[in-house]
Design a protein around this motif. Sequence first.
Motif, PDB file in Angstrom:
ATOM      1  N   ARG A  85       2.920  -2.962   5.338  1.00 40.39           N
ATOM      2  CA  ARG A  85       3.006  -1.717   4.581  1.00 40.39           C
ATOM      3  C   ARG A  85       2.366  -0.630   5.396  1.00 40.39           C
ATOM      4  O   ARG A  85       1.211  -0.771   5.804  1.00 40.39           O
ATOM      5  N   ARG A 128       7.586 -11.629  -1.943  1.00 39.90           N
ATOM      6  CA  ARG A 128       6.610 -11.382  -0.886  1.00 39.90           C
ATOM      7  C   ARG A 128       6.891 -10.006  -0.295  1.00 39.90           C
ATOM      8  O   ARG A 128       8.009  -9.505  -0.392  1.00 39.90           O
ATOM      9  N   LEU A 129       5.881  -9.431   0.351  1.00 41.46           N
ATOM     10  CA  LEU A 129       6.047  -8.090   0.907  1.00 41.46           C
ATOM     11  C   LEU A 129       7.237  -8.017   1.864  1.00 41.46           C
ATOM     12  O   LEU A 129       8.011  -7.055   1.844  1.00 41.46           O
ATOM     13  N   GLU A 130       7.393  -9.037   2.724  1.00 40.85           N
ATOM     14  CA  GLU A 130       8.460  -8.962   3.733  1.00 40.85           C
ATOM     15  C   GLU A 130       9.857  -9.052   3.119  1.00 40.85           C
ATOM     16  O   GLU A 130      10.841  -8.766   3.813  1.00 40.85           O
ATOM     17  N   PRO A 182      -0.205   0.785  -8.760  1.00 38.94           N
ATOM     18  CA  PRO A 182      -0.882   2.053  -8.449  1.00 38.94           C
ATOM     19  C   PRO A 182      -0.136   2.868  -7.405  1.00 38.94           C
ATOM     20  O   PRO A 182      -0.234   4.095  -7.381  1.00 38.94           O
ATOM     21  N   VAL A 183       0.632   2.185  -6.549  1.00 39.58           N
ATOM     22  CA  VAL A 183       1.413   2.910  -5.544  1.00 39.58           C
ATOM     23  C   VAL A 183       2.545   3.677  -6.248  1.00 39.58           C
ATOM     24  O   VAL A 183       2.829   4.833  -5.918  1.00 39.58           O
ATOM     25  N   PHE A 215      14.363  -1.786   3.452  1.00 38.57           N
ATOM     26  CA  PHE A 215      14.037  -2.233   4.802  1.00 38.57           C
ATOM     27  C   PHE A 215      14.225  -1.079   5.782  1.00 38.57           C
ATOM     28  O   PHE A 215      15.039  -0.188   5.543  1.00 38.57           O
ATOM     29  N   PHE A 246       7.031   3.394   0.898  1.00 40.18           N
ATOM     30  CA  PHE A 246       5.985   2.821   0.047  1.00 40.18           C
ATOM     31  C   PHE A 246       6.536   1.524  -0.539  1.00 40.18           C
ATOM     32  O   PHE A 246       7.593   1.533  -1.175  1.00 40.18           O
ATOM     33  N   LEU A 247       5.832   0.431  -0.308  1.00 42.10           N
ATOM     34  CA  LEU A 247       6.278  -0.879  -0.777  1.00 42.10           C
ATOM     35  C   LEU A 247       5.196  -1.508  -1.637  1.00 42.10           C
ATOM     36  O   LEU A 247       4.010  -1.343  -1.362  1.00 42.10           O
ATOM     37  N   ASP A 248       5.606  -2.229  -2.665  1.00 40.47           N
ATOM     38  CA  ASP A 248       4.620  -2.974  -3.449  1.00 40.47           C
ATOM     39  C   ASP A 248       5.295  -4.202  -4.028  1.00 40.47           C
ATOM     40  O   ASP A 248       6.274  -4.082  -4.758  1.00 40.47           O
ATOM     41  N   PRO A 249       4.777  -5.388  -3.689  1.00 44.26           N
ATOM     42  CA  PRO A 249       5.381  -6.594  -4.286  1.00 44.26           C
ATOM     43  C   PRO A 249       5.023  -6.772  -5.754  1.00 44.26           C
ATOM     44  O   PRO A 249       5.524  -7.688  -6.404  1.00 44.26           O
ATOM     45  N   LYS A 250       4.191  -5.878  -6.316  1.00 42.72           N
ATOM     46  CA  LYS A 250       3.882  -5.934  -7.759  1.00 42.72           C
ATOM     47  C   LYS A 250       4.965  -5.214  -8.569  1.00 42.72           C
ATOM     48  O   LYS A 250       5.661  -4.358  -8.058  1.00 42.72           O
ATOM     49  N   LEU A 286      -5.616   6.828  -2.556  1.00 44.72           N
ATOM     50  CA  LEU A 286      -5.078   5.560  -3.059  1.00 44.72           C
ATOM     51  C   LEU A 286      -5.543   4.403  -2.192  1.00 44.72           C
ATOM     52  O   LEU A 286      -6.009   3.373  -2.698  1.00 44.72           O
ATOM     53  N   ARG A 326       4.231 -11.947   6.716  1.00 44.98           N
ATOM     54  CA  ARG A 326       5.065 -11.376   7.775  1.00 44.98           C
ATOM     55  C   ARG A 326       5.385  -9.917   7.504  1.00 44.98           C
ATOM     56  O   ARG A 326       5.889  -9.224   8.380  1.00 44.98           O
ATOM     57  N   GLY A 327       5.117  -9.476   6.294  1.00 46.33           N
ATOM     58  CA  GLY A 327       5.452  -8.101   5.923  1.00 46.33           C
ATOM     59  C   GLY A 327       4.387  -7.124   6.373  1.00 46.33           C
ATOM     60  O   GLY A 327       3.277  -7.507   6.764  1.00 46.33           O
TER      61      GLY A 327
END
Lengths: 273, 273
Positions: free
Chosen positions: A47, B87-89, B59-60, B94, B49-53, A63, A44-45
Amino acid sequence: MCQLLGMNCNVPTDICFSFTGFQARGGLTDHHRDGWGIAFFEGRGVRVFLDPKPSVDSPVAELVRQYPIHSLNVIAHIRKATQGEVRLENTHPFQRELWGRYWIFAHNGNLKDFAPALSGRFRPVGCTDSELAFCHILDTLAQRFPDAPPTPAALFEVLAGLAGAIAAHGEFNFLLSNGERLFAHCATRLTYIVRQAPFADAHLNDQDVTVDFSELTTPADRVAVIATTPLTDNERWEAIPPGTLISFSQGAPEETAATGASAGAAEKVTERR
Amino acid sequence: MCQLLGMNCNVPTDICFSFTGFQARGGLTDHHRDGWGIAFFEGRGVRVFLDPKPSVDSPVAELVRQYPIHSLNVIAHIRKATQGEVRLENTHPFQRELWGRYWIFAHNGNLKDFAPALSGRFRPVGCTDSELAFCHILDTLAQRFPDAPPTPAALFEVLAGLAGAIAAHGEFNFLLSNGERLFAHCATRLTYIVRQAPFADAHLNDQDVTVDFSELTTPADRVAVIATTPLTDNERWEAIPPGTLISFSQGAPEETAATGASAGAAEKVTERR
């Protein structure tokens, strides 16, 4: 005019190959130097990577080209500014939330004398005709279906009507997604390809790069790629007829509607002025 | 608990130095491994910039650390999940649009028995208490001021009331910005520093990195940095008293209000259960 790139898949897929060719159009093989952006839905997200710099010089584009983000729906845009300065807030794609889902929109074209009445729920932040059209689309959807999303068929019907009505103001090629489906409207120029088994080699138009999809896929994979002009020179891309909205789902066209919008319609508008 | 980082400036400034220390907390010097994100306002636009890691492997994050984006308002967050899957969402910060401006929000804490009535205009996409609180804040603002934004003073007063009311449900440290001001609420733990002439050396807590700000600034520059805990070990950071909302503008505190929220209040809620 701008360049559009979209992808809709039945399994999460990276867009690194197509993006490599697309990125070159932002200042290397084409003259779209006024910024670029790309949105990846993951679950649902979403980027969104935006850069008001030319994509060919952009470290953010580098990137994206090298970092494989796997997504079911992707929308990318390279800008050649027609309305609105080269600024971050005018950089596509645009993002909003409706019914608890993110919506992403990018536009290729130019709208004139376009001043829809907005309720105020969705307002443009920048000053492009494109973001205004996006706000008008979401505003209309929210007013027609205030509590919950309609069925996919009802949503498609409203979008087809909106696409035709907005296209009366000028060239209105666009890509729109809610993370479930990808809607592609051709007013003048938009092509697509569906890649599925048996997979073969593909060679880019804009860079001398070849990929063998048979090494990267499983037989069940299906991927639709939509672009302003074909990205490869050894595959058969379908030109979407002007005045057509297509809903892509699971990597293939799901519904198609005539919207009445076309290059001819846009020219007629121009001639009236 | 999560880590918050904010920056508010009087001239567009890059956050590379602070982010270098902050990034290390996402898995290297601290255990916040459930994703991270950062939002940069540039003019009216915003890049998220989002990263669930984990940020230390991302790398982001490496791009953000090396690519100096100049911004008047930045909000970053490293997540240690309490509610909502990784999760990304569910990844902060936000983003929503209200009154034709983007709003960005990130939260550190945990809300319990928090189920505000929402009008439907702003709905969470993920399933965190944080995004729900953000939607409730914007929904309340949109209902109180439906046509246009209020004065900064009126906006601040409503935000202070909301911060206190929401903090009755648990720990509610947050950063919020509309690109003009940055609002920082301390319920339990939040610190800040204002850097201005005469500038001096700063040395990070989390990495052995020193910067001499006098080489990078002009005498008129002023930058406020807000963080869950101090990022440097040779500067004096101010601890914001629990139960305080501060509005930052032009690189310095502008307004301060007691919200009644505090660690004590949060503990009382817990004890009642």
